[in-house]
Design a protein around this motif. Structure first.
Motif, PDB file in Angstrom:
ATOM      1  N   GLY A 152       0.820  -1.204   0.000  1.00 50.94           N
ATOM      2  CA  GLY A 152       0.000   0.000   0.000  1.00 50.94           C
ATOM      3  C   GLY A 152       0.853   1.251   0.000  1.00 50.94           C
ATOM      4  N   SER A 199       0.237   6.090   5.025  1.00 47.57           N
ATOM      5  CA  SER A 199       0.908   5.250   6.033  1.00 47.57           C
ATOM      6  C   SER A 199       2.015   4.417   5.388  1.00 47.57           C
ATOM      7  CB  SER A 199      -0.095   4.357   6.759  1.00 47.57           C
ATOM      8  OG  SER A 199      -0.667   3.425   5.867  1.00 47.57           O
ATOM      9  N   GLU A 215       1.742  -1.487  -4.674  1.00 44.97           N
ATOM     10  CA  GLU A 215       0.519  -0.676  -4.647  1.00 44.97           C
ATOM     11  C   GLU A 215      -0.443  -1.144  -5.752  1.00 44.97           C
ATOM     12  OE1 GLU A 215      -1.141   1.817  -2.954  1.00 44.97           O
ATOM     13  OE2 GLU A 215      -2.569   1.634  -4.611  1.00 44.97           O
ATOM     14  N   ALA A 216      -1.709  -1.309  -5.383  1.00 43.15           N
ATOM     15  CA  ALA A 216      -2.701  -1.808  -6.345  1.00 43.15           C
ATOM     16  C   ALA A 216      -3.056  -0.777  -7.411  1.00 43.15           C
ATOM     17  CB  ALA A 216      -3.969  -2.212  -5.596  1.00 43.15           C
ATOM     18  N   ARG A 217      -3.153   0.480  -7.003  1.00 42.67           N
ATOM     19  CA  ARG A 217      -3.642   1.499  -7.938  1.00 42.67           C
ATOM     20  C   ARG A 217      -2.512   1.992  -8.847  1.00 42.67           C
ATOM     21  NH1 ARG A 217      -6.918   3.327  -2.976  1.00 42.67           N
ATOM     22  NH2 ARG A 217      -9.081   3.450  -3.685  1.00 42.67           N
ATOM     23  N   GLY A 274      -3.611   6.609  -2.038  1.00 41.48           N
ATOM     24  CA  GLY A 274      -4.752   5.860  -1.490  1.00 41.48           C
ATOM     25  C   GLY A 274      -5.960   6.733  -1.245  1.00 41.48           C
ATOM     26  N   ARG A 275      -6.329   6.867   0.016  1.00 43.73           N
ATOM     27  CA  ARG A 275      -7.528   7.635   0.357  1.00 43.73           C
ATOM     28  C   ARG A 275      -7.288   9.145   0.392  1.00 43.73           C
ATOM     29  NH1 ARG A 275      -9.260   4.347   5.452  1.00 43.73           N
ATOM     30  NH2 ARG A 275      -7.241   3.336   5.130  1.00 43.73           N
ATOM     31  N   PRO A 303      -9.822  15.703   2.630  1.00 45.57           N
ATOM     32  CA  PRO A 303      -9.777  17.130   2.267  1.00 45.57           C
ATOM     33  C   PRO A 303      -9.222  18.059   3.340  1.00 45.57           C
ATOM     34  CG  PRO A 303     -12.038  16.450   2.744  1.00 45.57           C
ATOM     35  CD  PRO A 303     -11.189  15.210   2.816  1.00 45.57           C
ATOM     36  N   VAL A 304      -9.346  17.699   4.621  1.00 46.83           N
ATOM     37  CA  VAL A 304      -8.997  18.667   5.677  1.00 46.83           C
ATOM     38  C   VAL A 304      -7.739  18.260   6.438  1.00 46.83           C
ATOM     39  CG1 VAL A 304      -9.797  19.826   7.776  1.00 46.83           C
ATOM     40  CG2 VAL A 304     -11.427  19.284   5.963  1.00 46.83           C
ATOM     41  N   TYR A 328      -1.803  18.647  12.900  1.00 47.73           N
ATOM     42  CA  TYR A 328      -1.175  17.436  12.355  1.00 47.73           C
ATOM     43  C   TYR A 328       0.353  17.609  12.342  1.00 47.73           C
ATOM     44  CZ  TYR A 328      -5.668  15.593  10.566  1.00 47.73           C
ATOM     45  OH  TYR A 328      -6.938  15.098  10.432  1.00 47.73           O
ATOM     46  N   VAL A 356      -2.150  -6.907  -4.539  1.00 47.82           N
ATOM     47  CA  VAL A 356      -1.682  -8.100  -3.820  1.00 47.82           C
ATOM     48  C   VAL A 356      -2.868  -9.043  -3.633  1.00 47.82           C
ATOM     49  CG1 VAL A 356      -0.836  -8.900  -1.575  1.00 47.82           C
ATOM     50  CG2 VAL A 356       0.193  -6.891  -2.669  1.00 47.82           C
ATOM     51  N   GLY A 375      -1.469   1.849   9.051  1.00 48.03           N
ATOM     52  CA  GLY A 375      -2.700   2.335   8.415  1.00 48.03           C
ATOM     53  C   GLY A 375      -3.545   3.043   9.444  1.00 48.03           C
ATOM     54  N   GLU A 376      -4.377   3.915   8.976  1.00 46.01           N
ATOM     55  CA  GLU A 376      -5.240   4.755   9.832  1.00 46.01           C
ATOM     56  C   GLU A 376      -5.949   3.931  10.882  1.00 46.01           C
ATOM     57  OE1 GLU A 376      -9.215   4.874  10.264  1.00 46.01           O
ATOM     58  OE2 GLU A 376      -8.851   3.804   8.429  1.00 46.01           O
ATOM     59  N   MET A 385      -5.388  11.387   8.318  1.00 39.56           N
ATOM     60  CA  MET A 385      -4.057  11.410   7.718  1.00 39.56           C
ATOM     61  C   MET A 385      -2.954  11.385   8.769  1.00 39.56           C
ATOM     62  SD  MET A 385      -4.644  14.034   4.566  1.00 39.56           S
ATOM     63  CE  MET A 385      -5.989  15.043   5.085  1.00 39.56           C
TER      64      MET A 385
HETATM   65  C1  LIG Z   1     -14.104  10.657   1.933  1.00 39.14           C
HETATM   66  C2  LIG Z   1     -12.965  10.743   2.899  1.00 39.14           C
HETATM   67  C3  LIG Z   1     -12.809  11.866   3.684  1.00 39.14           C
HETATM   68  C4  LIG Z   1     -11.746  11.970   4.566  1.00 39.14           C
HETATM   69  N1  LIG Z   1     -11.557  13.126   5.244  1.00 39.14           N
HETATM   70  C5  LIG Z   1     -10.415  13.290   5.960  1.00 39.14           C
HETATM   71  C6  LIG Z   1     -10.067  14.555   6.465  1.00 39.14           C
HETATM   72  O1  LIG Z   1     -10.743  15.547   6.222  1.00 39.14           O
HETATM   73  N2  LIG Z   1      -8.936  14.652   7.223  1.00 39.14           N
HETATM   74  C7  LIG Z   1      -8.144  13.576   7.470  1.00 39.14           C
HETATM   75  O2  LIG Z   1      -7.133  13.711   8.157  1.00 39.14           O
HETATM   76  N3  LIG Z   1      -8.435  12.378   6.953  1.00 39.14           N
HETATM   77  C8  LIG Z   1      -9.541  12.210   6.193  1.00 39.14           C
HETATM   78  N4  LIG Z   1      -9.830  11.017   5.623  1.00 39.14           N
HETATM   79  C9  LIG Z   1      -9.028   9.854   6.014  1.00 39.14           C
HETATM   80  C10 LIG Z   1      -7.656   9.814   5.371  1.00 39.14           C
HETATM   81  O3  LIG Z   1      -7.771  10.044   4.002  1.00 39.14           O
HETATM   82  C11 LIG Z   1      -7.099   8.433   5.647  1.00 39.14           C
HETATM   83  O4  LIG Z   1      -7.150   8.163   7.035  1.00 39.14           O
HETATM   84  C12 LIG Z   1      -5.662   8.226   5.231  1.00 39.14           C
HETATM   85  O5  LIG Z   1      -5.413   8.759   3.964  1.00 39.14           O
HETATM   86  C13 LIG Z   1      -5.411   6.729   5.258  1.00 39.14           C
HETATM   87  O6  LIG Z   1      -4.112   6.432   4.847  1.00 39.14           O
HETATM   88  P1  LIG Z   1      -3.648   4.922   4.908  1.00 39.14           P
HETATM   89  O7  LIG Z   1      -2.297   4.867   4.367  1.00 39.14           O
HETATM   90  O8  LIG Z   1      -3.922   4.377   6.242  1.00 39.14           O
HETATM   91  O9  LIG Z   1      -4.666   4.135   3.948  1.00 39.14           O
HETATM   92  P2  LIG Z   1      -4.857   4.258   2.379  1.00 39.14           P
HETATM   93  O10 LIG Z   1      -4.702   5.639   1.933  1.00 39.14           O
HETATM   94  O11 LIG Z   1      -6.135   3.566   2.072  1.00 39.14           O
HETATM   95  O12 LIG Z   1      -3.648   3.411   1.814  1.00 39.14           O
HETATM   96  C14 LIG Z   1      -3.721   2.035   1.572  1.00 39.14           C
HETATM   97  C15 LIG Z   1      -3.125   1.767   0.202  1.00 39.14           C
HETATM   98  O13 LIG Z   1      -3.210   0.366  -0.037  1.00 39.14           O
HETATM   99  C16 LIG Z   1      -3.524   0.174  -1.398  1.00 39.14           C
HETATM  100  N5  LIG Z   1      -4.108  -1.139  -1.565  1.00 39.14           N
HETATM  101  C17 LIG Z   1      -5.344  -1.559  -1.253  1.00 39.14           C
HETATM  102  N6  LIG Z   1      -5.502  -2.841  -1.576  1.00 39.14           N
HETATM  103  C18 LIG Z   1      -4.328  -3.262  -2.078  1.00 39.14           C
HETATM  104  C19 LIG Z   1      -3.874  -4.500  -2.585  1.00 39.14           C
HETATM  105  N7  LIG Z   1      -4.662  -5.581  -2.662  1.00 39.14           N
HETATM  106  N8  LIG Z   1      -2.602  -4.580  -3.040  1.00 39.14           N
HETATM  107  C20 LIG Z   1      -1.772  -3.502  -2.984  1.00 39.14           C
HETATM  108  N9  LIG Z   1      -2.166  -2.304  -2.520  1.00 39.14           N
HETATM  109  C21 LIG Z   1      -3.430  -2.184  -2.069  1.00 39.14           C
HETATM  110  C22 LIG Z   1      -4.506   1.296  -1.701  1.00 39.14           C
HETATM  111  O14 LIG Z   1      -4.614   1.539  -3.081  1.00 39.14           O
HETATM  112  C23 LIG Z   1      -3.889   2.445  -0.931  1.00 39.14           C
HETATM  113  O15 LIG Z   1      -2.992   3.186  -1.724  1.00 39.14           O
HETATM  114  C24 LIG Z   1     -10.846  10.890   4.703  1.00 39.14           C
HETATM  115  C25 LIG Z   1     -10.998   9.752   3.907  1.00 39.14           C
HETATM  116  C26 LIG Z   1     -12.033   9.688   3.004  1.00 39.14           C
HETATM  117  C27 LIG Z   1     -12.148   8.494   2.113  1.00 39.14           C
END
Ligand SMILES: Cc1cc2nc3c(=O)[nH]c(=O)nc-3n(C[C@H](O)[C@H](O)[C@H](O)COP(=O)(O)OP(=O)(O)OC[C@H]3O[C@@H](n4cnc5c(N)ncnc54)[C@H](O)[C@@H]3O)c2cc1C
Length: 482
Positions: A50, A54, A73-75, A80-81, A97-98, A103, A267, A452-453, A462
């Protein structure tokens, strides 16, 4: 064990890395902005699954500690998010967005890598509240006939009611307290907790509309109390933004990673053996290393084969922790309908279209609007064919705000629950799950570690993603140095 593939890195990335090292103190042993000890590991290799915030942060930190990293990374993009809609006017952020001014980790790493972040410009001076069939300007809410709230809650805008009730008589001592056994009695349905706090039936109805979870009755009160604790204890207030959209942050961070980032590589299987890990991708590639960090949301991990399979409470967490459904409609105005009816473009409604957020350019010109729907309403819309969703959203908006009729078109739809590599916007917890599952969610399983979150404790969103990257780095360095 060595990484499966070697990679080349463009020159720009090396420059980014040098400025990162300089900014964080000149070398791997001086990382003043991290909670970790800074000790180097005696080599070794890690696969990070991923490239969200994170995963990218984990990769950067592990490399700083002398560990070879391969990111899978899948995408076809990193982040990611965190996802800026570059093809929608005004570049709204669909995910993340925020950025809070609090932070700390995110702001420091962004500064170190030269990724610009600035205080968010706010052009919205008011909000239109549409409740009980009537439109009210936010300033008139308390005295409006549409306001059926009781007593002190009448003064509170519908979107702030959860914060109002969870902030009262808050017993959580600090950022970890929400998962402590002593607060297990609060691991109860959020609606029951809010009722106990004095919320009227009308307040409960409004809080259930746009609650950032899948429903008050299926969400643990601790999930919301954690936010209240953070709000109470956060010294630094305000919001920040990354010019050009928040996707620019993970892009910049990723450019500083030395090891390969294999995109378009979903994966499908993760195996942990005596001597190392194997990670197999849909395209047939197999990567090997000493350890693996899994950062994908549990909503996605439950569809990936893991050997040996998870057991006990950790298995339950992987299979059952819910993620909030959010569906967004990115809307283009054909003409400024807000000038026509002289009402604010930003909206909070008790209808199935829930909320509208304007997206403006740096000069304040309104470029697009995001209709932001969560929980049960999002799930209902997700089940409909897209043309029907669009017709529903535009018709509903025209009903509650006639000036939008014929004046909006949908540029794009993002359903986070249907995104195959997210399966929801963020983790939340059923009543009882915080106490039972949260403490084991990030526990290493054989040679597999977690970030991860969903594995963060004290920070949301984030910043939580970065917190988890710090924690897993410390964990792995300690293990690899033992
Ligand atoms: C609509 C929305 C609003 C939000 N608003 C806020 C906000 O205002 N403020 C804030 O702080 N946070 C906000 N968040 C949360 C924040 O975006 C996330 O907590 C943070 O980006 C998560 O990061 P991460 O690395 O834990 O997960 P992710 O960003 O999900 O990273 C995981 C990665 O794993 C990859 N992956 C998934 N499956 C596979 C696989 N099978 N093989 C390989 N790779 C894979 C994904 O493509 C992704 O790139 C929001 C999220 C969303 C969706």
């Amino acid at each position: 064990m060595s990484k499966a593939l070697e990679q080349t890195k463009p020159r720009g990335a090396q420059v980014d890395r040098r400025s990162f090292l300089k900014a964080v103190g000149g070398g791997a042993l001086a990382l003043p902005w991290l909670a970790c000890s800074g000790a180097k590991a005696p080599g070794g290799s890690v696969i990070v699954i991923g490239a969200g915030l994170s995963g990218i942060t984990t990769a950067l930190l592990l490399e700083e500690r002398g560990i070879d990293v391969t990111v899978v990374e899948a995408r076809d993009r990193v982040g990611g998010r965190v996802w800026t809609m570059d093809d929608v006017p005004g570049k709204p952020d669909a995910g993340g967005p925020v950025l809070g001014a609090s932070y700390e980790r995110l702001l420091k790493i962004a500064k170190a890598l030269g990724a610009p972040i600035q205080p968010m410009k706010s052009f919205e001076t008011s909000e239109l509240v549409y409740v009980n069939g009537q439109s009210v300007i936010a300033a008139d809410w308390a005295s409006s006939a549409a306001n059926k709230l009781q007593g002190g809650e009448r003064q509170i805008l519908p979107g702030l009611l959860v914060g109002y009730y969870t902030g009262q008589n808050l017993t959580l001592e600090d950022g970890y307290a929400w998962t402590a056994a002593k607060h297990a009695d609060l691991d109860m349905p959020l609606d029951a907790f809010l009722r106990r706090q004095g919320a009227s039936p009308e307040a409960l109805r409004l809080m259930d509309v746009a609650s950032n979870n899948n429903g008050l009755s299926t969400t643990s009160a601790l999930w919301a109390l954690r936010e209240a604790q953070r709000r109470r204890d956060t010294k630094v207030r305000g919001m920040m933004e990354s010019p050009g959209g928040n996707s620019r942050l993970p892009e910049k961070f990723a450019a500083a990673i030395t090891g390969p980032i294999h995109k378009n590589s979903p994966v499908t299987k993760i195996s942990s053996g005596q001597a190392g890990v194997e990670v197999a991708c849909a395209g047939g590639a197999v990567y090997k290393a000493d350890y693996c960090v899994i950062t994908v949301p549990f909503s996605v991990l439950r569809g990936i084969a893991v050997d040996p399979p998870f057991e006990g409470a950790q298995k339950e967490a992987v299979e059952q922790v819910p993620y909030t459904a959010i569906t967004q409609y990115f809307l283009l105005p054909k003409k400024p309908f807000w000038d026509e009816d002289r009402l604010p473009p930003m909206m909070w409604t008790d209808t199935p279209v829930e909320r509208i957020f304007p997206q403006r350019d740096p000069d304040g010109r309104l470029m697009s609007l995001t209709c932001w729907i969560d929980g049960a309403n999002a799930i209902r819309l997700d089940a409909m064919p897209e043309p029907d969703q669009i017709a529903f959203v535009l018709t509903e908006l025209a009903r509650i705000r006639p000036s939008t009729g014929g004046n909006l078109e949908v540029a794009r739809i993002v359903s986070w629950a249907r995104e195959p590599y997210s399966r929801g916007a963020y983790s939340n917890y059923l009543p009882g799950q915080v106490t039972r599952l949260k403490p084991v969610m990030a526990k290493p399983w054989h040679r597999l570690h977690f970030a991860g979150e969903h594995t963060a404790f004290t920070s949301p969103g984030m910043e939580g993603a970065l917190e988890s990257g710090e924690r897993v780095t410390d964990e792995l360095v300690a293990r690899m140095s033992a």
